[in-house]
Design a protein around this motif. Sequence first.
Motif, PDB file in Angstrom:
ATOM      1  N   ARG A   1       0.950  -1.694   0.156  1.00  0.00           N
ATOM      2  CA  ARG A   1       0.217  -0.664   0.350  1.00  0.00           C
ATOM      3  C   ARG A   1       0.943   1.348   0.556  1.00  0.00           C
ATOM      4  O   ARG A   1       0.605   2.033  -0.959  1.00  0.00           O
ATOM      5  N   ALA A   2       2.075   1.070   1.240  1.00  0.00           N
ATOM      6  CA  ALA A   2       2.834   2.416   1.113  1.00  0.00           C
ATOM      7  C   ALA A   2       3.237   2.297  -1.189  1.00  0.00           C
ATOM      8  O   ALA A   2       3.637   3.861  -1.103  1.00  0.00           O
ATOM      9  N   GLY A   3       3.577   1.714  -1.176  1.00  0.00           N
ATOM     10  CA  GLY A   3       4.529   1.644  -2.614  1.00  0.00           C
ATOM     11  C   GLY A   3       3.217   1.704  -3.724  1.00  0.00           C
ATOM     12  O   GLY A   3       3.569   3.446  -4.708  1.00  0.00           O
ATOM     13  N   GLN A   4       2.417   1.672  -3.507  1.00  0.00           N
ATOM     14  CA  GLN A   4       0.800   2.753  -4.083  1.00  0.00           C
ATOM     15  C   GLN A   4       0.851   3.657  -3.678  1.00  0.00           C
ATOM     16  O   GLN A   4       0.199   4.889  -5.001  1.00  0.00           O
ATOM     17  N   LEU A   5       1.165   4.079  -2.899  1.00  0.00           N
ATOM     18  CA  LEU A   5       0.668   5.718  -2.661  1.00  0.00           C
ATOM     19  C   LEU A   5       2.119   6.849  -3.040  1.00  0.00           C
ATOM     20  O   LEU A   5       2.309   8.007  -2.693  1.00  0.00           O
ATOM     21  N   GLY A   6       3.569   5.953  -3.845  1.00  0.00           N
ATOM     22  CA  GLY A   6       4.467   6.880  -4.140  1.00  0.00           C
ATOM     23  C   GLY A   6       5.623   6.592  -2.749  1.00  0.00           C
ATOM     24  O   GLY A   6       6.492   7.053  -3.352  1.00  0.00           O
ATOM     25  N   ILE A   7       5.393   5.901  -1.464  1.00  0.00           N
ATOM     26  CA  ILE A   7       5.947   6.323  -0.860  1.00  0.00           C
ATOM     27  C   ILE A   7       7.244   4.714  -0.943  1.00  0.00           C
ATOM     28  O   ILE A   7       7.186   4.223  -1.701  1.00  0.00           O
TER      29      ILE A   7
ATOM     30  N   LEU B   1       4.578  -7.334  -4.384  1.00  0.00           N
ATOM     31  CA  LEU B   1       5.691  -5.792  -4.083  1.00  0.00           C
ATOM     32  C   LEU B   1       6.138  -5.315  -4.833  1.00  0.00           C
ATOM     33  O   LEU B   1       6.873  -3.919  -5.194  1.00  0.00           O
ATOM     34  N   LYS B   2       6.889  -5.858  -6.035  1.00  0.00           N
ATOM     35  CA  LYS B   2       8.011  -5.696  -6.969  1.00  0.00           C
ATOM     36  C   LYS B   2       7.275  -4.595  -8.232  1.00  0.00           C
ATOM     37  O   LYS B   2       7.340  -4.138  -8.486  1.00  0.00           O
ATOM     38  N   LYS B   3       5.786  -4.913  -8.152  1.00  0.00           N
ATOM     39  CA  LYS B   3       4.461  -4.232  -8.814  1.00  0.00           C
ATOM     40  C   LYS B   3       4.732  -2.566  -8.389  1.00  0.00           C
ATOM     41  O   LYS B   3       4.297  -1.732  -8.872  1.00  0.00           O
ATOM     42  N   ALA B   4       4.817  -2.865  -6.963  1.00  0.00           N
ATOM     43  CA  ALA B   4       4.769  -1.754  -5.962  1.00  0.00           C
ATOM     44  C   ALA B   4       5.830  -0.774  -6.096  1.00  0.00           C
ATOM     45  O   ALA B   4       5.770  -0.057  -4.854  1.00  0.00           O
ATOM     46  N   LYS B   5       6.594  -1.637  -6.821  1.00  0.00           N
ATOM     47  CA  LYS B   5       8.613  -1.069  -6.492  1.00  0.00           C
ATOM     48  C   LYS B   5       8.817  -1.161  -4.855  1.00  0.00           C
ATOM     49  O   LYS B   5       9.380   0.204  -5.055  1.00  0.00           O
ATOM     50  N   VAL B   6       8.579  -1.936  -4.228  1.00  0.00           N
ATOM     51  CA  VAL B   6       9.089  -2.042  -3.181  1.00  0.00           C
ATOM     52  C   VAL B   6       9.850  -2.843  -3.065  1.00  0.00           C
ATOM     53  O   VAL B   6      10.611  -4.077  -3.776  1.00  0.00           O
ATOM     54  N   ARG B   7      11.156  -2.607  -2.380  1.00  0.00           N
ATOM     55  CA  ARG B   7      12.923  -3.034  -2.261  1.00  0.00           C
ATOM     56  C   ARG B   7      12.655  -4.037  -0.850  1.00  0.00           C
ATOM     57  O   ARG B   7      12.006  -3.715   0.087  1.00  0.00           O
ATOM     58  N   THR B   8      12.958  -5.071  -1.528  1.00  0.00           N
ATOM     59  CA  THR B   8      13.216  -6.651  -0.847  1.00  0.00           C
ATOM     60  C   THR B   8      14.479  -6.691  -0.323  1.00  0.00           C
ATOM     61  O   THR B   8      15.230  -7.122  -0.675  1.00  0.00           O
ATOM     62  N   LEU B   9      14.707  -7.060   0.560  1.00  0.00           N
ATOM     63  CA  LEU B   9      16.516  -7.476   1.558  1.00  0.00           C
ATOM     64  C   LEU B   9      15.569  -8.743   1.963  1.00  0.00           C
ATOM     65  O   LEU B   9      14.789  -8.706   2.670  1.00  0.00           O
ATOM     66  N   SER B  10      16.528  -9.518   2.126  1.00  0.00           N
ATOM     67  CA  SER B  10      15.904 -11.135   2.667  1.00  0.00           C
ATOM     68  C   SER B  10      17.059 -11.157   4.346  1.00  0.00           C
ATOM     69  O   SER B  10      18.522 -11.183   3.707  1.00  0.00           O
TER      70      SER B  10
END
Length: 463
Positions: free
Chosen positions: A24-30, A108-117
Amino acid sequence: MTSALTTRLLVVGGGPGGYVAAIRAGQLGIETVLVDEGGLGGTCLQRGCIPSKALIEAASRFAHLTAAAAGIDPAGIRASAPAIDFAQTVAWKDGIVARLSGGVAALLKKAKVRTLSGRAVFSDAKTCAVETAEGRITVSAETVVLATGSVPVELPGLPFGGAVISSTEALALGALPQRLAVVGAGYIGLELGIAFAKLGVAVSVVERQDRILPLYDSKLTDPVRRTLEKRGVALHLSSRALGHADGVLAVETQDAGRLDIPADMVLSTVGRRARLDGFGLDAMAVDVKDGRIAVDDQCRTSMRGVFAIGDAVGEPMLAHKAMAQGEMVAEIIAGRRRRFDPAAIPAVCFTDPEIVVVGLSPEQAGGPEQAVVGTFPFLGNGRAMTLDAEAGFVRVVARREDHVVVGVQAVGAHVSELATAFVDAIEMGARLEDVAGMVHAHPTLGEAFHEAALGALGHALHA
């Protein structure tokens, strides 16, 4: 090699609350970074809700075939003696989990969220270090959301390991045990206990209180108890598990007697606790109270710019609560006015039969003086009859003064699918007259909701 990155939002935990907050944050441009160490989807998707429902479904299919082979299927279906390849069952379950986890990654990728494992370990409220396969990464953020989830509670006399397992290991067994003792008759223990009993395992249940599913009233739990009896599950109530050794679970009974229960494996399901260790919460200076992160109605912690959601903030430890909080927090960070104040959060037991509880019980609503109650049994519901699932009922609770619906409970086959309708009625402020005036599709289980409302008004049509 150490690298550093800075982001507007850091979400710790990729379970239902964390990944929803990040999406949701990614969708809102965060600009958002999500740190996760247990697999996207968290306990619910990886080790809980989804895999357990797959096992329950497989067990129910097997039980139906077993009944058909025994010549006791009421619809006249006959079958040869069924067999189960449990390794294939687990592989099927794992495939579902993998597809859903992959779907979360894609969202997550679609929302441009970077994921760290890896695990986030904080050195202060807004800075953490993550040990990844590529090396250590230091993350600094303006805002942090803690969605660290929960872990099973371990009994002192039954430490996890070897033959003593939690629900996590129960959902990843390579083969079925012959004899299983379940410690704890809450929803997790009974969901899995009934499933294993349907698969042919000899199951015993040990519970310290004097009845099963202690959080629910006996009218809701009686049909589940009858299923346990039908499946040959041995119930040991008002009893305490002491320890397990040499294939025997030692139990202390109510009269201080000793009982030895043969058990190749012990499934301990006495509860869950917030997962707070190992993240450096002390360095973040967030308040922890009664084993959970303290938050307000916006999920803000005592540290400015740090939020906490989901199981980390305590009961109810439900995925859908975490999701709702995650979405809300993302919108608050984006500047929207939100607070977490739902009229009702549904709770579902995927036992046999299923139980749904939404809102207030008759007693919580004030009893006969302040509440009016309508109940409709599935014995009078045509769809339930065609499913050979006539056990159970729907119960509606409304305020006597204005007939506003404040609670709905149900027990029966597939009643989990009615939960949304129950929540809708309460959230929208429906009155009994509103539910009674709706046209419900026939033949469906949902008609029982309609009839229960009519019953509360004094004129049920099919009762």
